[in-house]
Structures are given as structure tokens and as C-alpha cells.
Design an enzyme around this catalytic site. Structure first.
Site, mmCIF file in Angstrom:
data_model
loop_
_atom_site.group_PDB
_atom_site.id
_atom_site.type_symbol
_atom_site.label_atom_id
_atom_site.label_comp_id
_atom_site.label_asym_id
_atom_site.label_seq_id
_atom_site.Cartn_x
_atom_site.Cartn_y
_atom_site.Cartn_z
ATOM 1 N N ASP A 134 0.831 -1.153 0.115
ATOM 2 C CA ASP A 134 0.011 0.003 -0.187
ATOM 3 C C ASP A 134 0.913 1.303 -0.109
ATOM 4 O O ASP A 134 1.982 0.953 0.598
ATOM 5 C CB ASP A 134 -0.864 -0.105 0.987
ATOM 6 C CG ASP A 134 -1.850 -1.095 1.093
ATOM 7 O OD1 ASP A 134 -2.182 -1.535 0.141
ATOM 8 O OD2 ASP A 134 -2.533 -1.592 2.073
ATOM 9 N N ASP A 187 0.390 4.113 1.608
ATOM 10 C CA ASP A 187 0.498 4.979 2.719
ATOM 11 C C ASP A 187 1.276 4.149 3.827
ATOM 12 O O ASP A 187 1.598 4.669 5.114
ATOM 13 C CB ASP A 187 -0.879 5.254 3.022
ATOM 14 C CG ASP A 187 -1.708 3.781 3.364
ATOM 15 O OD1 ASP A 187 -1.003 2.833 3.206
ATOM 16 O OD2 ASP A 187 -2.816 4.025 3.581
ATOM 17 N N TRP A 219 -13.503 -1.838 0.154
ATOM 18 C CA TRP A 219 -12.332 -2.143 1.247
ATOM 19 C C TRP A 219 -12.709 -3.575 1.615
ATOM 20 O O TRP A 219 -13.799 -3.699 2.140
ATOM 21 C CB TRP A 219 -12.408 -0.995 2.098
ATOM 22 C CG TRP A 219 -11.497 -1.092 3.233
ATOM 23 C CD1 TRP A 219 -10.206 -0.727 3.435
ATOM 24 C CD2 TRP A 219 -11.705 -1.665 4.480
ATOM 25 N NE1 TRP A 219 -9.699 -1.198 4.434
ATOM 26 C CE2 TRP A 219 -10.401 -1.787 5.344
ATOM 27 C CE3 TRP A 219 -12.908 -2.071 5.157
ATOM 28 C CZ2 TRP A 219 -10.212 -1.993 6.355
ATOM 29 C CZ3 TRP A 219 -12.665 -2.757 6.322
ATOM 30 C CH2 TRP A 219 -11.379 -2.799 6.985
ATOM 31 N N GLU A 242 -9.848 -9.186 0.873
ATOM 32 C CA GLU A 242 -8.839 -9.664 -0.285
ATOM 33 C C GLU A 242 -7.637 -10.174 0.636
ATOM 34 O O GLU A 242 -7.314 -11.148 0.319
ATOM 35 C CB GLU A 242 -8.750 -8.763 -1.116
ATOM 36 C CG GLU A 242 -7.502 -7.588 -0.782
ATOM 37 C CD GLU A 242 -7.989 -6.575 0.029
ATOM 38 O OE1 GLU A 242 -7.070 -5.716 0.292
ATOM 39 O OE2 GLU A 242 -9.303 -6.576 0.233
ATOM 40 N N ASP A 243 -7.164 -9.484 1.750
ATOM 41 C CA ASP A 243 -6.082 -10.132 2.278
ATOM 42 C C ASP A 243 -6.273 -11.273 2.985
ATOM 43 O O ASP A 243 -5.347 -12.168 3.030
ATOM 44 C CB ASP A 243 -5.511 -9.136 3.432
ATOM 45 C CG ASP A 243 -5.349 -7.842 2.709
ATOM 46 O OD1 ASP A 243 -4.456 -7.736 1.591
ATOM 47 O OD2 ASP A 243 -5.331 -6.664 3.378
ATOM 48 N N MET A 281 1.903 4.522 9.017
ATOM 49 C CA MET A 281 0.861 4.895 8.278
ATOM 50 C C MET A 281 0.632 6.336 7.979
ATOM 51 O O MET A 281 0.396 7.089 9.022
ATOM 52 C CB MET A 281 -0.417 4.035 8.372
ATOM 53 C CG MET A 281 -1.596 4.441 7.532
ATOM 54 S SD MET A 281 -3.080 3.554 7.905
ATOM 55 C CE MET A 281 -2.840 1.807 7.449
ATOM 56 N N HIS A 308 -5.154 9.374 6.752
ATOM 57 C CA HIS A 308 -5.861 10.071 5.544
ATOM 58 C C HIS A 308 -7.367 9.303 5.905
ATOM 59 O O HIS A 308 -7.457 8.519 6.590
ATOM 60 C CB HIS A 308 -5.478 9.442 4.387
ATOM 61 C CG HIS A 308 -5.270 8.023 4.155
ATOM 62 N ND1 HIS A 308 -6.425 7.277 3.723
ATOM 63 C CD2 HIS A 308 -4.444 7.156 4.589
ATOM 64 C CE1 HIS A 308 -6.039 5.650 3.820
ATOM 65 N NE2 HIS A 308 -4.954 5.637 4.216
ATOM 66 N N ARG A 321 -10.872 7.700 4.393
ATOM 67 C CA ARG A 321 -10.997 6.576 3.595
ATOM 68 C C ARG A 321 -11.592 7.127 2.057
ATOM 69 O O ARG A 321 -12.267 8.196 2.047
ATOM 70 C CB ARG A 321 -12.260 5.854 4.098
ATOM 71 C CG ARG A 321 -12.567 4.563 3.236
ATOM 72 C CD ARG A 321 -13.647 3.697 3.958
ATOM 73 N NE ARG A 321 -13.304 3.111 5.323
ATOM 74 C CZ ARG A 321 -12.441 2.426 5.384
ATOM 75 N NH1 ARG A 321 -11.885 1.629 4.511
ATOM 76 N NH2 ARG A 321 -12.292 1.730 6.705
#
Length: 404
Positions: free
Chosen positions: A248, A250, A310, A313-314, A340, A343, A345
């Protein structure tokens, strides 16, 4: 008294005469040495002139002999070999530093050698393998996001990175060729910080790598896992990568000893994020930053394509790994710490309401949903100094089933 004075006067005269004689003697010896030195210089000069004379004379003699040989060769060629189509060539090997190339450059004809010339340029020595534990690592890093970051600054900081975000160590042979793949949309500011921190870390780790930003075009629901599949496919069109790290944009590692390459088992790098209090949130967590070799990736049929929005998937990827007889490897918790960039969403990346049901059915879906069923369209590939941007269209999510 007159006798004594006379004696003293005579001694004084004798002393002056003796001193004068000594002076003349020393002067004579000095002149003699100078004459000998001049004579030796003249002799040396004469010898040098003789050597040069005979050298020039021999070259002139060579010139006439080549001219005569050339004329004789021409006669022989006309009289004896013209009918056979053969030619007589000469190659004067007596010229200092003469080479085949130098004669060819001047248009002179050369005798074909019975043995081909060997290339005298020594072949470069093979580089040693890069060390498993690179000596230039720093360890714990101070990561902050308050300073202003520009792409121009990052580019100046990384002059050895080549176009497209490619780098290979100049002094050793890397053990892995790594493609780093980032799913992306509307995160330009985060990307600047990621490049600012990661490029120096990866160079210190002596990794042969390329950075690929997979940009989802349009404003439809975001699909992280499908973009990672696209990144895997497109990166292999650029180079023969054997290791793939999915990150990712971030997440920044806080320790450069967390080595970004592949391992015997699928690797989970981001195991201690500040977001979760620097702890693993649960045993099956595989999010943030992960890595698989090409063999491992194909064994699980890549990542799922049907996780729109969101989450989920992981966990599906973790299930695929364990269902295929592999285990997730992790660094020490002190090395796997990440910060991180805070931010909100993203729009069109709301939590996927179907994720829990899909996770439970990984065993049934992983063979038909993955890299083998991937469809997308590349709109643009652009190579920037620090990364390669691949903009793609990946379609839209299927309509959700009607409740009621």
C-alpha cells in the site's frame, strides 16, 4: 730583527702562493668534471641520434621493400593467380604497435592469418553475490510526514535510480529480481513520501528492483487485489522478475533491516503498524505489505479479482496460501514496524458487504478466480524517473443481489 722580518715576509708570500695554487687546482678539477659531464652528454646524444637514425632507416627500407613486394605481388597476381581469382596481400608486422585494425583503417591490404585473432580485451570478472545481510543498513529509522515533499526533491535524492524506477546494485549480483507493485488512485501526496523513504532503503538493501504504480482509472469501486494481479502481469512484460512485493502506498517501514525480497514461504512484512499499536491485529492478517515469489504466486492462482471495495482480499489471500500447503513467514516484530500516513477513507472504496461470505468460500473460488481469469485494459504506460505508472481499466463490480 731585519732577518726575522724578512723571514716572516717570505712565509707570507709562500702562504699566498700556496693558497693561490690550491685555488687553481680546485678550479682545474671542477673544469675537468664539467668537461667530462659535457662529453658524456654528447656521447649520449650521439647514441640516441644513431638509434633514431637506424630506426628511421629501417622503416624507409621497409617502405621500399613493401613497395617492391607489392609490385611483385601485383605481377604474380596478374601472371599466375588472376585466373583463379586469388589475391596476394601483405602485412608488415615489423611496424611498432601495428594491428589488424590499424591497417584496415588506413586502407592497407592484410594477409589473412591462418589462425583467427583472439580478442585481447579481458572479459569482466563476474560480480560476487550480494550479501544476505547488507553491511550498509541503518536499522531503526525516523519516519515523519510533516516536512514538505516534492517529486523534484526525491529525484535529486536518488540519482542512481534509472527511468521507470529501476535500480540494480553496481558492485554485486542480487539474489532476487523484485517488482514492487502499488495499487493506486488519487494518492499523489502519499506517493511522494513513499518514494522518498523507500528508494534509499531498497538501495541499501542491495536489491535489483523496479517500482510499478497500478492506477485504476475512473471512479468506480476500487479493487485492490485485481490491481495487484494487473501489476504482476504487466511487470513481467518489463523484466524477468522472480519476486513480487505488494505494498500500500501509505505504509513506510521503520527499519531497513526488514529486507524486501522473497523467502521460502510467502512473506508478510507489515506486521506491526502504528495503526494497530505496533501489534499484529489477528493471526491470519496478511494486509499492508506482502511478498510472494513467482512460483508461490502461481501456486495460489494469484489474488482474487472479485473483492470490490475495502476489506476481505487479504484474508482470502491468506486462505489461499494455507490451503495450498504453505505458511506465512514474518520478520521479528521489532523489524516489521510501519508508520501509516493518516488519511480519510477514499471515496468509492467503502467496506465490501460481501467480504465475509467470500472469505468463507475461498476453497471453492480460488481455482477459477485469480490470475487465470484476469481481464483488464491498459490505457497508458508512462515511465517516470522514479517509477512506472500503468493506468488501467478493470471494469465494474457486478450488481449486488437485491435484498428483500
Amino acid at each position: 730583527m731585519p732577518v726575522a722580518a724578512s723571514a716572516l715576509s717570505w712565509l707570507a708570500v709562500a702562504g699566498r702562493s700556496s693558497s693561490s695554487a690550491m685555488t687553481r687546482l680546485m678550479l682545474g678539477r671542477t673544469l675537468e668534471r664539467i668537461c667530462k659531464g659535457v662529453l658524456l652528454l654528447c656521447l649520449l646524444h650521439f647514441l640516441i641520434m644513431m638509434i633514431l637514425y637506424f630506426d628511421v632507416y629501417s622503416q624507409r627500407f621497409d617502405l621500399f621493400s613493401r613497395f617492391n613486394n607489392g609490385r611483385n605481388g601485383s605481377r604474380n597476381n596478374v601472371s599466375g593467380a588472376a585466373g583463379n581469382g586469388h589475391h596476394f596481400y601483405y602485412y608488415n608486422l615489423s611496424r611498432p604497435n601495428a594491428t589488424l585494425a590499424s591497417y584496415a583503417a588506413t586502407g592497407e591490404q592484410v594477409v589473412p592469418s591462418s589462425q583467427p585473432e583472439t580478442n585481447q580485451t579481458p572479459s569482466p570478472k563476474p560480480l560476487p553475490p550480494c550479501p544476505e545481510n547488507p553491511p550498509g543498513l541503518v536499522g531503526r529509522l525516523l519516519i515523519e510526514f510533516s516536512s514538505q515533499m516534492t517529486m523534484e526533491r526525491v529525484q535529486k535524492e536518488n540519482p542512481n535510480v534509472t527511468e521507470g524506477g529501476r535500480y540494480t546494485p553496481p558492485d554485486c549480483q542480487p539474489r532476487w529480481k523484485v517488482a514492487i507493485i502499488i495499487p493506486f488512485r488519487h494518492r499523489e501526496n502519499h506517493l511522494k513520501y513513499w518514494l522518498h523513504y523507500l528508494h534509499p532503503i531498497l538501495r541499501r538493501q542491495r536489491i535489483d528492483y523496479g517500482i510499478y504504480i497500478i492506477n485504476q482509472l475512473g471512479e468506480d469501486t476500487f479493487n485492490r487485489a485485481k490491481l495487484l494481479n494487473v501489476g504482476y502481469t504487466e511487470a513481467l512484460k518489463e523484466a524477468e522478475y522472480d519476486c513480487f512485493i505488494f505494498s500500500d502506498v501509505d505504509l513506510i517501514p521503520m527499519d531497513d533491516r526488514n529486507l524486501y525480497h522473497c523467502y521460502d514461504q510467502p512473506r508478510h512484512f507489515a506486521i506491526a503498524m502504528d495503526k494497530f499499536g505496533f501489534r499484529l491485529p489477528y493471526a491470519g492478517y496478511f494486509g499492508g505489505v506482502s511478498g510472494l515469489s513467482k512460483k508461490q504466486f502461481l501456486k495460489i492462482n494469484g489474488f482474487p479479482n472479485e473483492y470490490w471495495g475495502w476489506g476481505g482480499e487479504d484474508d482470502d489471500i491468506y486462505n489461499r496460501i494455507t490451503l495450498n500447503g504453505m505458511k506465512v513467514s514474518r520478520p521479528d516484530v521489532r523489524l516489521g514496524r510501519y508508520r501509516m500516513i493518516k488519511h480519510e477513507r477514499d471515496k468509492h472504496n467503502e467496506p465490501n458487504p460481501q467480504r465475509f461470505n467470500k472469505i468463507q468460500n475461498t476453497k471453492n473460488t480460488m481455482k477459477k478466480d485469480g490470475i487465470s481469469s484476469l481481464t483488464y485494459r491498459v490505457v497508458q504506460v508512462k515511465r517516470y524517473p522514479l517509477y512506472t505508472n500503468i493506468s488501467v481499466e478493470i471494469g465494474k463490480p457486478p450488481p449486488r443481489p437485491f435484498k428483500g
